[in-house]
Design an enzyme around this catalytic site. Structure first.
Site, PDB file in Angstrom:
ATOM      1  N   ASN A 319      14.140 -42.265 -13.447  1.00 29.55           N
ATOM      2  CA  ASN A 319      14.274 -40.826 -12.896  1.00 29.55           C
ATOM      3  C   ASN A 319      15.120 -40.844 -11.631  1.00 29.55           C
ATOM      4  OD1 ASN A 319      13.825 -38.106 -13.096  1.00 29.55           O
ATOM      5  ND2 ASN A 319      11.699 -38.035 -12.626  1.00 29.55           N
ATOM      6  N   HIS A 355       5.648 -31.524  -9.751  1.00 28.17           N
ATOM      7  CA  HIS A 355       5.051 -32.061 -11.000  1.00 28.17           C
ATOM      8  C   HIS A 355       4.063 -31.177 -11.696  1.00 28.17           C
ATOM      9  CE1 HIS A 355       7.259 -35.802 -10.789  1.00 28.17           C
ATOM     10  NE2 HIS A 355       7.189 -35.792 -12.168  1.00 28.17           N
TER      11      HIS A 355
END
Length: 474
Positions: A319, A355
């Protein structure tokens, strides 16, 4: 007369059942794959032509993908795009606009998580909205950086700073760019505008078709590995009676394998999406001795990821666009605190909040903080003892053995750290850690308690200590 249940299934539902995947996941995969024909059509009809037509093309295709997945919920992304643009119109590139944008976009995202969240990972409108949130926050930052003296900007800021206020059409096209709207990668408005104007690559069509197809093919390979692997180690296996009845050593090993397979789900999506970005030409990143580089939108460094033998390698390779975003727009903006640990903790808290609201995210990023802290401290301590450094690098066989041990350590404890991220709910990840006797917490979070003992042992073994700062023996 009522039909059978199969008659009531849509084609996509039936196909998803055949593949053993949820329908939203199948829609997501189709949405990423359809990016290939979309950018091919752009390549042969609109490349380096009217920027307005290109913006309209990307907006229409991106919104169509959003409608295919989430229907009328596309309104949420439209509201945030409009709000970001209006904020720049009213306030321009100022610190106030940055603060308002940050809190508005993050609040909208968190409200989305609150109203759409369940006990599992959800593929709903809030999923691509997290990508959109970072993109729109960065836009305000970049316009603000464009008002500063270029000499006072960092190298990263110089690459992304905007000395103009983008139009609504440009903001929407950048946001809905079909290659990255659903799962990323992140890229700056500056890169997008250079791509559309032709200044990124020039007017000739770039030789990017084969690199894009190869990257996408690699993503499909990882997707196949994930589908096969998850059939043997599904999420439900963790905390099952079979898992809990196995030995503590087997549980640790299984958790490591399970985590690696689980992460292939994300890696496959990013690779396929990156292939679309490469094929469009957007991923061009200059030239080197091997020719043109196409890693400008890379979100995973596969070779480093697969060869990683310490946690810092995982962070550097996984990521990467999001990590770079957090580094540029959160971590480095906190330099005024003059404390690396506070800045690092703030960056990880931001990542956890971004998140979602599930406690598992916060447990996961807490583990990342303590693991990295131990690795950095231990590496720094060991490097000061030449005798120990020489001993652990004494020939190919010793180096290979060291690599294998460190690789096993990374795989096992990557699974330990990732568990809460996947299991999400407190009761599930708490039982997960109970099954592993909180081994990772003892080792990593307990490091400050037993670090003096480790230092004393290393001093006894290592002999003379070299001061890295002064380059002298102590």
């Amino acid at each position: 007369m009522a039909g059978s249940p199969a008659d009531d299934l849509t084609f996509l539902q039936a196909f998803a059942n055949l593949l053993g995947a949820p329908e939203p996941a199948l829609r997501l995969l189709i949405s990423i794959l359809i990016g290939y024909p979309i950018v091919l059509l752009h390549r042969y009809t609109l490349y380096c032509r009217s920027p307005v037509l290109q913006h309209l093309y990307f907006i229409s295709t991106g919104i169509s993908i959003a409608l295919f997945n989430y229907g009328q919920n596309v309104i949420h992304s439209a509201v945030c795009v409009l709000a970001a643009w209006l904020l720049l119109v009213v306030m321009g590139g100022t610190i106030k606009s940055v603060i308002i944008s940050f809190f508005f976009q993050m609040t909208y995202l968190l409200m989305g998580y609150y109203f759409t969240g369940t006990d599992t990972y959800d593929i709903k409108w809030s999923m691509p909205h997290c990508v959109l949130t970072l993109r729109l926050i960065a836009l305000t930052y970049d316009v603000y950086d464009g008002t500063k003296d270029p000499e006072k900007l960092s190298n990263d800021q110089k690459k992304t700073a905007l000395n103009i206020r983008p139009s609504l059409l440009e903001v929407a096209a950048h946001t809905y760019f079909p290659a990255s709207f659903m799962v990323g990668p992140q890229f700056s408005m500056r890169r997008y505008l250079d791509f559309v104007s032709g200044t990124l690559l020039g007017s000739a069509r770039p030789p990017c078709l084969l690199p894009g197809l190869l990257r996408g093919g690699l993503g499909l390979m990882y997707l196949a590995i994930y589908q096969i692997g998850i059939s043997y180690f599904p999420d439900s296996y963790i905390n099952s009676s079979e898992y809990n009845d196995s030995s503590i050593w087997r549980r640790h090993i299984v958790v490591g394998i399970w985590a690696k397979i689980t992460l292939y789900k994300y890696i496959s999506c990013w690779l396929i999406a990156e292939g679309v970005c490469i094929m469009s030409g957007l991923a061009f990143n200059g030239r080197d001795t091997d020719g043109m580089r196409w890693d400008g939108c890379r979100n995973v460094k596969i070779l480093l990821w697969e060869g990683s033998n310490q946690f810092s390698h995982l962070i550097e390779s996984f990521n990467t666009n999001t990590n770079a975003w957090v580094a540029q727009y959160v971590y480095k903006r906190l330099r005024f605190l003059n404390n690396r640990y506070i800045s690092q903790a703030a960056a990880l808290v931001f990542l956890a909040v971004w998140h979602g609201l599930h406690s598992g995210y916060y447990a996961c990023f807490f583990m990342e903080f303590v693991v990295i802290n131990l690795e950095k401290d231990l590496t720094s301590i060991v490097s000061k003892y030449p005798r120990i450094v020489s001993a652990i690098n004494a020939g190919p066989l010793v180096i290979f053995i060291k690599f294998v041990i460190k690789k096993i350590y990374v795989v096992i404890f990557m699974g330990y750290c990732l568990g809460p991220f996947v299991l999400l709910k407190f009761n599930r990840w708490w039982d997960f850690y109970v099954s592993l006797y909180f081994s990772g917490h003892i080792i990593f979070a307990g490091w400050p308690l037993y670090a003096p003992v480790v230092k004393a042992v290393l001093k006894a073994i290592g002999g003379e200590r070299v001061s890295v700062e002064k380059g002298k023996k102590e």
